[in-house]
Design a protein around this motif. Structure first.
Motif, PDB file in Angstrom:
ATOM      1  N   VAL A 144     125.409  52.202  80.546  1.00  0.00           N
ATOM      2  CA  VAL A 144     125.459  53.100  81.694  1.00  0.00           C
ATOM      3  C   VAL A 144     126.667  52.780  82.576  1.00  0.00           C
ATOM      4  CG1 VAL A 144     124.289  53.755  83.834  1.00  0.00           C
ATOM      5  CG2 VAL A 144     122.992  53.592  81.703  1.00  0.00           C
ATOM      6  N   ALA A 145     126.946  51.498  82.753  1.00  0.00           N
ATOM      7  CA  ALA A 145     128.107  51.112  83.564  1.00  0.00           C
ATOM      8  C   ALA A 145     129.393  51.630  82.944  1.00  0.00           C
ATOM      9  CB  ALA A 145     128.154  49.590  83.702  1.00  0.00           C
ATOM     10  N   GLU A 203     118.941  49.466  71.016  1.00  0.00           N
ATOM     11  CA  GLU A 203     120.097  49.323  71.899  1.00  0.00           C
ATOM     12  C   GLU A 203     119.875  49.942  73.270  1.00  0.00           C
ATOM     13  OE1 GLU A 203     123.358  47.945  71.508  1.00  0.00           O
ATOM     14  OE2 GLU A 203     122.304  46.846  69.944  1.00  0.00           O
ATOM     15  N   ILE A 204     119.240  51.099  73.319  1.00  0.00           N
ATOM     16  CA  ILE A 204     119.214  51.823  74.596  1.00  0.00           C
ATOM     17  C   ILE A 204     117.834  51.928  75.222  1.00  0.00           C
ATOM     18  CG2 ILE A 204     121.206  53.168  73.878  1.00  0.00           C
ATOM     19  CD1 ILE A 204     119.401  55.555  73.561  1.00  0.00           C
ATOM     20  N   VAL A 205     116.776  51.674  74.454  1.00  0.00           N
ATOM     21  CA  VAL A 205     115.423  51.758  75.013  1.00  0.00           C
ATOM     22  C   VAL A 205     114.846  50.372  75.253  1.00  0.00           C
ATOM     23  CG1 VAL A 205     113.082  52.634  74.688  1.00  0.00           C
ATOM     24  CG2 VAL A 205     115.033  53.979  73.887  1.00  0.00           C
ATOM     25  N   GLU A 206     114.845  49.562  74.209  1.00  0.00           N
ATOM     26  CA  GLU A 206     114.172  48.271  74.291  1.00  0.00           C
ATOM     27  C   GLU A 206     115.015  47.215  75.004  1.00  0.00           C
ATOM     28  OE1 GLU A 206     112.756  47.197  70.425  1.00  0.00           O
ATOM     29  OE2 GLU A 206     112.073  49.223  69.994  1.00  0.00           O
ATOM     30  N   ASN A 207     116.313  47.199  74.744  1.00  0.00           N
ATOM     31  CA  ASN A 207     117.195  46.210  75.364  1.00  0.00           C
ATOM     32  C   ASN A 207     117.723  46.772  76.689  1.00  0.00           C
ATOM     33  OD1 ASN A 207     119.233  44.411  76.085  1.00  0.00           O
ATOM     34  ND2 ASN A 207     119.835  44.042  73.968  1.00  0.00           N
ATOM     35  N   LYS A 208     117.039  46.463  77.773  1.00  0.00           N
ATOM     36  CA  LYS A 208     117.384  47.052  79.063  1.00  0.00           C
ATOM     37  C   LYS A 208     118.725  46.544  79.599  1.00  0.00           C
ATOM     38  CE  LYS A 208     112.650  48.142  80.379  1.00  0.00           C
ATOM     39  NZ  LYS A 208     111.587  48.047  81.402  1.00  0.00           N
ATOM     40  N   GLU A 209     119.074  45.298  79.281  1.00  0.00           N
ATOM     41  CA  GLU A 209     120.383  44.789  79.703  1.00  0.00           C
ATOM     42  C   GLU A 209     121.501  45.544  79.001  1.00  0.00           C
ATOM     43  OE1 GLU A 209     121.198  42.650  82.102  1.00  0.00           O
ATOM     44  OE2 GLU A 209     119.063  42.732  82.611  1.00  0.00           O
ATOM     45  N   ARG A 210     121.324  45.772  77.707  1.00  0.00           N
ATOM     46  CA  ARG A 210     122.306  46.537  76.950  1.00  0.00           C
ATOM     47  C   ARG A 210     122.418  47.956  77.503  1.00  0.00           C
ATOM     48  NH1 ARG A 210     126.851  47.440  74.201  1.00  0.00           N
ATOM     49  NH2 ARG A 210     126.577  48.522  72.228  1.00  0.00           N
ATOM     50  N   ALA A 228     119.832  59.121  79.168  1.00  0.00           N
ATOM     51  CA  ALA A 228     120.796  60.103  78.668  1.00  0.00           C
ATOM     52  C   ALA A 228     122.198  59.514  78.676  1.00  0.00           C
ATOM     53  CB  ALA A 228     120.745  61.372  79.521  1.00  0.00           C
ATOM     54  N   GLY A 229     122.559  58.846  79.780  1.00  0.00           N
ATOM     55  CA  GLY A 229     123.874  58.220  79.853  1.00  0.00           C
ATOM     56  C   GLY A 229     124.058  57.131  78.818  1.00  0.00           C
ATOM     57  N   ALA A 230     123.035  56.289  78.635  1.00  0.00           N
ATOM     58  CA  ALA A 230     123.138  55.201  77.662  1.00  0.00           C
ATOM     59  C   ALA A 230     123.254  55.749  76.245  1.00  0.00           C
ATOM     60  CB  ALA A 230     121.911  54.292  77.781  1.00  0.00           C
ATOM     61  N   PHE A 231     122.469  56.779  75.950  1.00  0.00           N
ATOM     62  CA  PHE A 231     122.523  57.377  74.611  1.00  0.00           C
ATOM     63  C   PHE A 231     123.901  57.967  74.331  1.00  0.00           C
ATOM     64  CE2 PHE A 231     122.142  61.069  71.824  1.00  0.00           C
ATOM     65  CZ  PHE A 231     121.504  60.516  70.722  1.00  0.00           C
TER      66      PHE A 231
END
Length: 811
Positions: free
Chosen positions: A777-778, A765-772, A733-736
């Motif tokens: 989130v940061a 961007e937000i599901v597959e790329n965990k680093e992204r 949710a935060g990443a989205f």
């Protein structure tokens, strides 16, 4: 041709195969026949392929209609609905109907379709057992879900799985019972079937494979299923999805030759002159087809034949299959099992949950299976139909190495011959699409769909239709270039220019941005000032000083102005939950300040209407509640159902999760208003699929839907992904939200944002790329750290209250 001299054509059956034949005849010879259509159901022609979408609630009945009543009138077709053909008299060429009427014919088409097969076992006639074949079946299933909890679907094929997902969406606990060890064993190999089973189990469907049902137990109503191995399954409701049986009674009774279906030749003619059969009711060269594309291919041949045109004989079809379940992409064409004499190209990625398999016989492509990523389905089906020779170029495309720099993404459709069918469901060729684009001035896929019918049925050909549109229009294609839109009339700069200037020059004030970018109007306007203010806060949250003068009046006063000049006050109620103490405060304030109305909103909270401007700070002070930001480009509401805390259907704590999300993201500014919803089960009482960020709980975790909009521009949300834990849900949710904050245009709702960026790009961007995802989130955590609620300060700071009061009176 004189109307009175036209031949009489009678069509028995108002389904997709028969009406598609009529549609093609109207294009070829619109004045040749006087047409009567006899339809057993009380509806116009609708799309049975989309019944699964109708059942799960993602489409309405109106969405499924292919030809409405005016279409029949405009084409001079007499439509008789709710009436059944009961007898064909071959000698007098008349059709008798259930209401006693007769219809004479010169040419007769039988398109009666099929009936669902029902297992010949004891108890099959009990209440609570339905098939999944027509609109009435959908209604029965929907009604059952309102009363009963447990459903069993007998049959793990295409239709059974679609029925199971629909019932799951309606909130039932669903178990699929299948005779074979593999799901969809007629279309998938064991590897793809296992991946499909795992995916559907994660969504909440349970499976009993290798189970033969021998009896249905219960008194008048089904109570359980008895299996051959002695085990049982308790259930309240049963859906039979074990195949179809061609409807041949009418044909058999009048003396037509009948096998499994009505026997026809290569031009769909039956054993009687001037009588034809098309669709699921017929049998051609020993085969009765149950998929839509072969039936339309038959219809194309029959239409030309009846119009007196030269037609290539129908020689059978190579079939392809797509599963119509949200969040599950499956495609199969031609041969699919490893057999002696076949070479196999196989790629499986368990992390991405994708599977690709292509089968060759003597180096010719004869079949294939795709799971997870079906973007190559159209090309693969073309190669299978043509039994194309495998080449290095095709192999590179299949294994994912052909999309190199400089490769032409439209090469495939450019090389297609004009007479090749693009939309198998509606018999639309590449040439027909190109002709419609150039002659009718079409510029969108929706316009092509309306004009030609391409992508109207299952929608599987939509990507190829769009490629043909891009190829035909060239530089005029809107999707091939980005139109640069300036922020407003005060500047020629667009959003990207503004954000780059803010970031590169570390600009922290609205007037700094205007000065650096040479704004035409140095005062700005009500469109650009709030946008710049938002972009500064998004880029530099740690140094952001909110400029009140650059906000709309509603945001400055923390209330929405109404048409009579009064304001609304909306206190925040986390997750739609309130307390007696809060209710007493609201009631006291409403009495004291003569509030005109107290209303429950669609966002599960109370709104005070008709508040005087001067009373706003006093009301907020006495309420002692944070603002619900009903005026803001921010999180408005988090709608929840009662979930597992109270509801007998609830599987997840929707109230608790809703409160957590609302408290976490409240007061965070976004490009536009943002609404959330959390459901404790797939019954979707909180309407998650028309929210910017919607969540549906099930036994396996949470489904996340994004980009929904229930307002003026209605849009159903897309399934983004599924997660198993609350922590994953909050993180996504935060990443989205942060990705939306960083890439959305000011004022752009997520529904438009997703259409612009495309769901795959957002998911990457937000599901597959965990680093992204971690980076996003940061950044949102940094933005959240600097948030404060100005109305909390008003409640706690008496001096600030008086200052605000004075400012309101001055303004």
């Amino acid at each position: 041709m004189n109307v009175t001299n036209r031949e009489k054509l009678v069509l028995i059956g108002n389904g997709m195969a028969g009406i598609n034949t009529i549609e093609q005849m109207l294009k070829l010879a619109p004045d040749k026949y006087e047409i009567t259509v006899i339809g057993k159901e009380p509806y116009p022609n609708y799309n049975r392929i989309q019944l699964s979408y109708l059942l799960e609630g993602s489409k309405t009945f109106k969405d499924t209609i292919l030809n409405d009543y005016p279409w029949y009138e405009q084409n001079g077709i007499q439509l008789l609905t709710g009436v059944e053909a009961t007898r064909i008299d071959l000698s007098t060429k008349r059709v008798q109907m259930s209401d006693g009427q007769f219809r004479p014919y010169d040419k007769l088409i039988i398109a009666t379709g099929s009936n669902p097969a029902m297992l010949p076992i004891p108890g099959v006639d009990k209440d609570g057992i339905v098939s999944f074949r027509d609109m009435q079946d959908c209604q029965r299933m929907t009604d059952a879900a309102c009363t009963f909890m447990r459903a069993a679907v007998i049959g793990g094929g295409l239709l059974g799985l679609e029925a199971a997902k629909g019932l799951l969406k309606l909130g039932m606990q669903v178990t699929v019972v299948h005779l074979c060890p593999d799901l969809m064993e007629r279309q998938l190999d064991s590897a793809a079937s296992a991946m499909l089973k795992a995916e559907l189990e994660e969504q909440g469907i349970q499976f009993l494979l290798n189970k033969k049902t021998v009896e249905i137990l219960g008194d008048n109503r089904v109570k359980s299923l008895q299996f051959e191995d002695g085990s049982k399954l308790e259930t309240d409701f049963v859906v039979m999805a074990v195949g179809i049986v061609p409807l041949t009674t009418l044909a058999r009774d009048c003396g037509l030759e009948v096998g499994r279906g009505i026997i026809v030749d290569d031009y769909m003619q039956t054993s009687a002159p001037d009588v034809y059969a098309v669709g699921e009711c017929n049998q051609h060269r020993g085969i009765s087809y149950g998929l839509i594309a072969p039936l339309f291919e038959q219809g194309a041949v029959l239409a030309k034949h009846l119009c007196g045109l030269s037609a290539q004989p129908y020689q059978g079809s190579i079939v392809s299959t797509k599963l119509k379940i949200s969040g599950v992409d499956v495609f199969s064409a031609g041969e699919f099992q490893d057999e002696p004499g076949l070479d196999v190209i196989r790629m499986q990625d368990n992390w991405k949950k994708t599977y690709k398999k292509v089968l060759l016989r003597e180096n010719r492509i004869v079949g294939g299976v795709l799971f997870g990523d079906v973007s190559d389905s159209a090309q693969l089906f073309k190669w299978v139909k043509a039994q194309e020779t495998m080449t290095r170029e095709i192999h590179e495309q299949l294994v994912g190495t052909s999309h190199m720099e400089g490769a032409d993404p439209l090469a495939f459709v450019t090389a297609m011959p004009s007479d090749e069918i693009v939309c198998g469901c509606n018999g639309v060729t590449k040439g027909m699409i190109m002709h419609a684009i150039t002659e009718q001035g079409l510029s969108t896929v929706d316009e092509i769909k309306t004009c030609t019918g391409a992508s109207r049925s299952c929608g599987g050909c939509k990507p190829m239709v769009e490629q043909i549109l891009a190829m035909t229009l060239g530089d005029r294609y809107e999707g091939s270039h980005t139109v640069v839109e300036s922020l407003c009339g005060c500047t020629t700069h667009n959003r990207e220019d503004v954000i780059s200037a803010i970031r590169d020059n570390r600009l922290t004030h609205v007037r700094e941005v205007m000065h650096v970018l040479d704004w035409h109007n140095l005062e700005g306007c009500t469109k650009c000032r709030p946008a710049i203010n938002y972009y500064i806060g998004m880029v530099w949250p740690e140094a952001f000083e909110d400029e009140k003068d650059s906000r709309f009046v509603n945001e400055r006063l923390h209330a929405n102005i109404q048409k009579d000049g009064t304001y609304t006050v909306v206190p925040r109620m986390y997750g739609g939950v309130t307390t007696p103490e809060q209710l007493r405060k609201i009631a006291d304030v409403a009495d004291k300040y003569d509030v005109k109305m107290v209303k429950v909103t669609g966002g599960q909270r109370l709104i005070l209407l008709g508040v005087k401007k001067a009373d706003l700070p006093h009301i907020w002070e006495e309420l002692g509640m944070p603002s619900g930001y009903a005026y803001a480009k921010a999180l408005r509401t988090v709608k929840t159902c009662v979930g597992s805390t109270f509801c007998r259907f609830g599987t997840q704590d929707s109230i608790g999760m809703g409160i957590v999300l609302e408290k976490k993201f409240e007061r965070l500014w976004m490009p536009a208003k943002f609404k959330m919803a959390v459901n404790g089960c797939p019954r979707n009482c909180a309407e998650a699929e028309i929210k910017d960020f919607g969540i549906i709980g099930n036994e396996g975790g949470w489904e996340i839907y994004v980009g929904g909009n229930g307002g003026v521009k209605l849009r159903a949300a897309d399934l983004l992904c599924k997660v198993k834990t609350d922590e994953e849900l909050i993180e996504l949710a935060g990443a989205f939200i942060q990705f939306y904050r960083e890439t959305g245009k000011y004022g752009e709702r997520t529904s438009d944002w997703i259409e612009r960026l495309g769901l795959p790009a957002i998911a990457q961007e937000i599901v597959e790329n965990k680093e992204r995802r971690k980076e996003l989130v940061a950044r949102i955590e940094l933005a959240l750290q600097g948030l404060h609620d100005p109305w909390r300060e008003v409640v706690e700071n008496e001096g600030l209250r008086h200052q605000l009061y004075e400012n309101i009176h001055v303004k």
